[in-house]
Design a protein around this motif. Structure first.
Motif, PDB file in Angstrom:
ATOM      1  N   ALA A 244       0.828  -1.214   0.000  1.00  0.00           N
ATOM      2  CA  ALA A 244       0.000   0.000   0.000  1.00  0.00           C
ATOM      3  C   ALA A 244       0.858   1.257   0.000  1.00  0.00           C
ATOM      4  CB  ALA A 244      -0.928  -0.014   1.209  1.00  0.00           C
ATOM      5  N   LEU A 245       1.939   1.271   0.786  1.00  0.00           N
ATOM      6  CA  LEU A 245       2.808   2.438   0.855  1.00  0.00           C
ATOM      7  C   LEU A 245       3.605   2.638  -0.439  1.00  0.00           C
ATOM      8  CD1 LEU A 245       4.168   2.226   4.521  1.00  0.00           C
ATOM      9  CD2 LEU A 245       2.566   3.898   3.594  1.00  0.00           C
ATOM     10  N   LEU A 246       4.137   1.554  -0.972  1.00  0.00           N
ATOM     11  CA  LEU A 246       4.947   1.677  -2.179  1.00  0.00           C
ATOM     12  C   LEU A 246       4.107   2.097  -3.382  1.00  0.00           C
ATOM     13  CD1 LEU A 246       7.304  -1.428  -1.816  1.00  0.00           C
ATOM     14  CD2 LEU A 246       7.941   0.975  -1.604  1.00  0.00           C
ATOM     15  N   LYS A 247       2.865   1.643  -3.440  1.00  0.00           N
ATOM     16  CA  LYS A 247       2.001   1.951  -4.580  1.00  0.00           C
ATOM     17  C   LYS A 247       1.113   3.164  -4.352  1.00  0.00           C
ATOM     18  CE  LYS A 247       1.975  -2.735  -6.476  1.00  0.00           C
ATOM     19  NZ  LYS A 247       1.146  -3.878  -6.930  1.00  0.00           N
ATOM     20  N   GLY A 248       1.224   3.770  -3.162  1.00  0.00           N
ATOM     21  CA  GLY A 248       0.463   4.977  -2.900  1.00  0.00           C
ATOM     22  C   GLY A 248      -1.015   4.751  -2.671  1.00  0.00           C
ATOM     23  N   ARG A 249      -1.376   3.545  -2.258  1.00  0.00           N
ATOM     24  CA  ARG A 249      -2.787   3.254  -1.979  1.00  0.00           C
ATOM     25  C   ARG A 249      -3.078   3.612  -0.512  1.00  0.00           C
ATOM     26  NH1 ARG A 249      -2.033  -1.967  -4.902  1.00  0.00           N
ATOM     27  NH2 ARG A 249      -2.443  -3.029  -2.931  1.00  0.00           N
ATOM     28  N   LEU A 250      -2.969   4.888  -0.214  1.00  0.00           N
ATOM     29  CA  LEU A 250      -3.053   5.334   1.172  1.00  0.00           C
ATOM     30  C   LEU A 250      -4.454   5.191   1.753  1.00  0.00           C
ATOM     31  CD1 LEU A 250      -0.737   8.474   1.082  1.00  0.00           C
ATOM     32  CD2 LEU A 250      -0.155   6.105   1.537  1.00  0.00           C
ATOM     33  N   ASN A 251      -5.469   5.134   0.886  1.00  0.00           N
ATOM     34  CA  ASN A 251      -6.827   4.948   1.379  1.00  0.00           C
ATOM     35  C   ASN A 251      -7.014   3.580   2.040  1.00  0.00           C
ATOM     36  OD1 ASN A 251      -6.474   3.872  -1.306  1.00  0.00           O
ATOM     37  ND2 ASN A 251      -8.670   3.481  -1.363  1.00  0.00           N
ATOM     38  N   GLU A 252      -6.046   2.659   1.834  1.00  0.00           N
ATOM     39  CA  GLU A 252      -6.131   1.329   2.433  1.00  0.00           C
ATOM     40  C   GLU A 252      -5.438   1.250   3.796  1.00  0.00           C
ATOM     41  OE1 GLU A 252      -4.552  -1.506  -0.309  1.00  0.00           O
ATOM     42  OE2 GLU A 252      -5.835  -0.854  -1.979  1.00  0.00           O
ATOM     43  N   ILE A 253      -4.651   2.274   4.152  1.00  0.00           N
ATOM     44  CA  ILE A 253      -3.822   2.210   5.359  1.00  0.00           C
ATOM     45  C   ILE A 253      -4.664   1.976   6.610  1.00  0.00           C
ATOM     46  CG2 ILE A 253      -2.198   3.466   6.836  1.00  0.00           C
ATOM     47  CD1 ILE A 253      -1.000   2.670   4.163  1.00  0.00           C
ATOM     48  N   GLY A 254      -5.737   2.736   6.755  1.00  0.00           N
ATOM     49  CA  GLY A 254      -6.578   2.595   7.943  1.00  0.00           C
ATOM     50  C   GLY A 254      -7.158   1.195   8.080  1.00  0.00           C
ATOM     51  N   GLU A 255      -7.627   0.639   6.973  1.00  0.00           N
ATOM     52  CA  GLU A 255      -8.203  -0.703   7.010  1.00  0.00           C
ATOM     53  C   GLU A 255      -7.140  -1.746   7.370  1.00  0.00           C
ATOM     54  OE1 GLU A 255     -10.035  -1.372   3.247  1.00  0.00           O
ATOM     55  OE2 GLU A 255     -11.525   0.224   3.497  1.00  0.00           O
ATOM     56  N   ILE A 256      -5.942  -1.553   6.862  1.00  0.00           N
ATOM     57  CA  ILE A 256      -4.862  -2.493   7.173  1.00  0.00           C
ATOM     58  C   ILE A 256      -4.494  -2.401   8.652  1.00  0.00           C
ATOM     59  CG2 ILE A 256      -2.446  -3.072   6.696  1.00  0.00           C
ATOM     60  CD1 ILE A 256      -2.906  -2.039   3.818  1.00  0.00           C
ATOM     61  N   LEU A 257      -4.459  -1.172   9.181  1.00  0.00           N
ATOM     62  CA  LEU A 257      -4.200  -1.004  10.616  1.00  0.00           C
ATOM     63  C   LEU A 257      -5.299  -1.649  11.448  1.00  0.00           C
ATOM     64  CD1 LEU A 257      -2.969   2.716  10.731  1.00  0.00           C
ATOM     65  CD2 LEU A 257      -1.598   0.688  11.248  1.00  0.00           C
ATOM     66  N   ASP A 258      -6.531  -1.442  11.038  1.00  0.00           N
ATOM     67  CA  ASP A 258      -7.669  -2.008  11.765  1.00  0.00           C
ATOM     68  C   ASP A 258      -7.610  -3.535  11.766  1.00  0.00           C
ATOM     69  OD1 ASP A 258     -10.318  -1.491  13.109  1.00  0.00           O
ATOM     70  OD2 ASP A 258     -10.994  -2.746  11.458  1.00  0.00           O
ATOM     71  N   PHE A 259      -7.256  -4.105  10.636  1.00  0.00           N
ATOM     72  CA  PHE A 259      -7.094  -5.561  10.546  1.00  0.00           C
ATOM     73  C   PHE A 259      -6.070  -6.049  11.570  1.00  0.00           C
ATOM     74  CE2 PHE A 259      -4.546  -9.071   8.756  1.00  0.00           C
ATOM     75  CZ  PHE A 259      -5.532 -10.062   8.674  1.00  0.00           C
ATOM     76  N   GLY A 260      -4.951  -5.332  11.676  1.00  0.00           N
ATOM     77  CA  GLY A 260      -3.919  -5.711  12.634  1.00  0.00           C
ATOM     78  C   GLY A 260      -4.370  -5.553  14.074  1.00  0.00           C
ATOM     79  N   PHE A 261      -5.152  -4.508  14.340  1.00  0.00           N
ATOM     80  CA  PHE A 261      -5.649  -4.282  15.701  1.00  0.00           C
ATOM     81  C   PHE A 261      -6.519  -5.454  16.155  1.00  0.00           C
ATOM     82  CE2 PHE A 261      -8.750  -2.555  18.747  1.00  0.00           C
ATOM     83  CZ  PHE A 261      -7.900  -1.984  19.676  1.00  0.00           C
ATOM     84  N   GLN A 262      -7.356  -5.932  15.248  1.00  0.00           N
ATOM     85  CA  GLN A 262      -8.230  -7.062  15.593  1.00  0.00           C
ATOM     86  C   GLN A 262      -7.408  -8.328  15.847  1.00  0.00           C
ATOM     87  OE1 GLN A 262     -11.205  -6.002  16.057  1.00  0.00           O
ATOM     88  NE2 GLN A 262     -10.930  -4.072  14.956  1.00  0.00           N
ATOM     89  N   GLN A 263      -6.368  -8.528  15.068  1.00  0.00           N
ATOM     90  CA  GLN A 263      -5.550  -9.736  15.219  1.00  0.00           C
ATOM     91  C   GLN A 263      -4.678  -9.692  16.476  1.00  0.00           C
ATOM     92  OE1 GLN A 263      -5.898 -12.405  13.324  1.00  0.00           O
ATOM     93  NE2 GLN A 263      -7.415 -11.343  12.066  1.00  0.00           N
ATOM     94  N   LYS A 264      -4.125  -8.524  16.773  1.00  0.00           N
ATOM     95  CA  LYS A 264      -3.154  -8.415  17.861  1.00  0.00           C
ATOM     96  C   LYS A 264      -3.763  -8.787  19.207  1.00  0.00           C
ATOM     97  CE  LYS A 264       0.512  -5.329  19.511  1.00  0.00           C
ATOM     98  NZ  LYS A 264       1.663  -6.101  19.030  1.00  0.00           N
ATOM     99  N   ARG A 265      -5.048  -8.522  19.365  1.00  0.00           N
ATOM    100  CA  ARG A 265      -5.723  -8.887  20.616  1.00  0.00           C
ATOM    101  C   ARG A 265      -5.576 -10.374  20.951  1.00  0.00           C
ATOM    102  NH1 ARG A 265     -10.699  -6.436  18.356  1.00  0.00           N
ATOM    103  NH2 ARG A 265     -11.209  -4.450  19.349  1.00  0.00           N
TER     104      ARG A 265
END
Length: 341
Positions: A244-265
């Protein structure tokens, strides 16, 4: 002569926890992190007498010793003592008195890698003073070895490498302490937008990461499927974030973070708690599309991705929880050291 150094703290963006043994030894780990403009600093000043003075200026702690090749590990200023003892053991040290002073721009237990970054900074000051033949990988591994083996402190591997190398890096972790640091060439406008939208929030609580990490290690050793699968998912998250960062798909960053938040628990107990959950829900309701706990969890800093200028509303919303929005910029320079004549 005075020998100074500084090393940047870091925020983890994806893959957190997969750099911890035995997971990375068995399955391989991957993390994406970025260093920021908060630092651990170390300064060594030579003295006329043979005393050794250690002081942590941010913690208002100081100890003074008669010159000795080994300083006692007592639970106070142990990171400073641990580095000195190891440098003395491996390289020798002139019988000269000195004062080692340190300062960290964020409190211990904040989740920004403060302890490991401080160790890197202290090593950097000694490397500058003694002209030691250590490269970036050497220094990062040296810091890891001192913390994990000499001082028996639980933790992962990413912090030492982030502090030493600096910048935005995709890191891979394997058995036998093998680490590969891949610097990412992200377009400046993408980094600017990420910095603009990524809110750094200090919950004003700290936590003891060691207990969380020990439980995480135990879950892998005992083959806890829920915990191990969560780590697999977080490793996959780091690759999503990189793309996402390399390709500039920044609109996906929040969703990717949210996915990680759910998993980390699911990695261990006490990674999240009622305060963190309330903060997270409030941030999302105010416009954040995702976020994460920085570091092992349980408290410290959190980050939130806030697109479309929602960062102002999110910041205002989070005031009621008693935390602090912390300004920052990304830091491209890693460990730096210099001499004052």
């Amino acid at each position: 002569m005075i020998y100074r150094s500084r090393a940047p703290l870091r925020i983890g963006l994806a893959g957190g926890g997969t750099d911890v043994s035995p997971y990375c030894d068995t399955y391989g780990g991957a993390i994406l992190n970025a260093t920021i403009s908060l630092y651990a600093k170390a300064s060594i000043e030579l003295l006329e007498d043979k005393k050794i003075i250690l002081q942590a200026l941010d913690r208002n702690e100081q100890e003074t010793f008669e010159w000795n090749k080994s300083l006692p590990i007592t639970g106070k200023l142990d990171l400073l003592k641990g580095v000195y003892n190891r440098i003395q053991k491996d390289f020798g040290f002139p019988k000269k008195g000195f004062q080692l002073s340190t300062y960290v721009d964020a409190p211990a237990g904040s989740g920004l890698g403060t302890s490991s970054t401080l160790v890197v900074a202290i090593i950097g000051a000694f490397v500058e003073m003694l002209k030691l033949p250590l490269g970036d990988y050497d220094i990062a591994h040296y810091a890891y070895d001192i913390e994990r083996n000499d001082l028996n402190l639980a933790g992962g591997r990413q912090d030492q490498y982030a502090a030493t190398f600096g910048g935005v890096n995709f890191m891979e972790f394997y058995e036998d302490d093998k680490v590969i640091v891949n610097p990412l060439r992200i377009r400046q406008e993408y980094l600017n937008e990420l910095e603009n939208n990524l809110l750094l929030y200090y919950t004003s609580t700290s936590r003891e990461s060691a207990k969380i990490i020990v439980e995480q290690q135990k879950n892998v050793t005992q083959r806890n499927e829920k915990s191990i699968d969560a780590m697999h998912q977080l490793k996959a998250q780091s690759k999503m974030m990189k793309e996402a960062l390399l390709k500039g798909r920044l609109n996906e960053i929040g969703e990717i973070l949210d996915f990680g938040f759910q998993q980390k628990r699911n990695m261990a107990h006490n990674i999240s708690n009622s305060l963190i959950e309330d903060i997270y829900i409030a941030a999302k309701q105010a416009g954040a599309t995702g976020g994460k706990i920085s570091g092992a969890g349980g408290g410290g800093f959190m980050i939130f991705y806030c697109p479309n200028n929602s960062c102002y509303k999110v910041a205002d919303t989070l005031k009621k929880f008693g935390g602090v929005i912390h300004p920052y910029q990304f830091a491209t320079q890693g460990l730096d050291a210099w001499t004052i004549g």
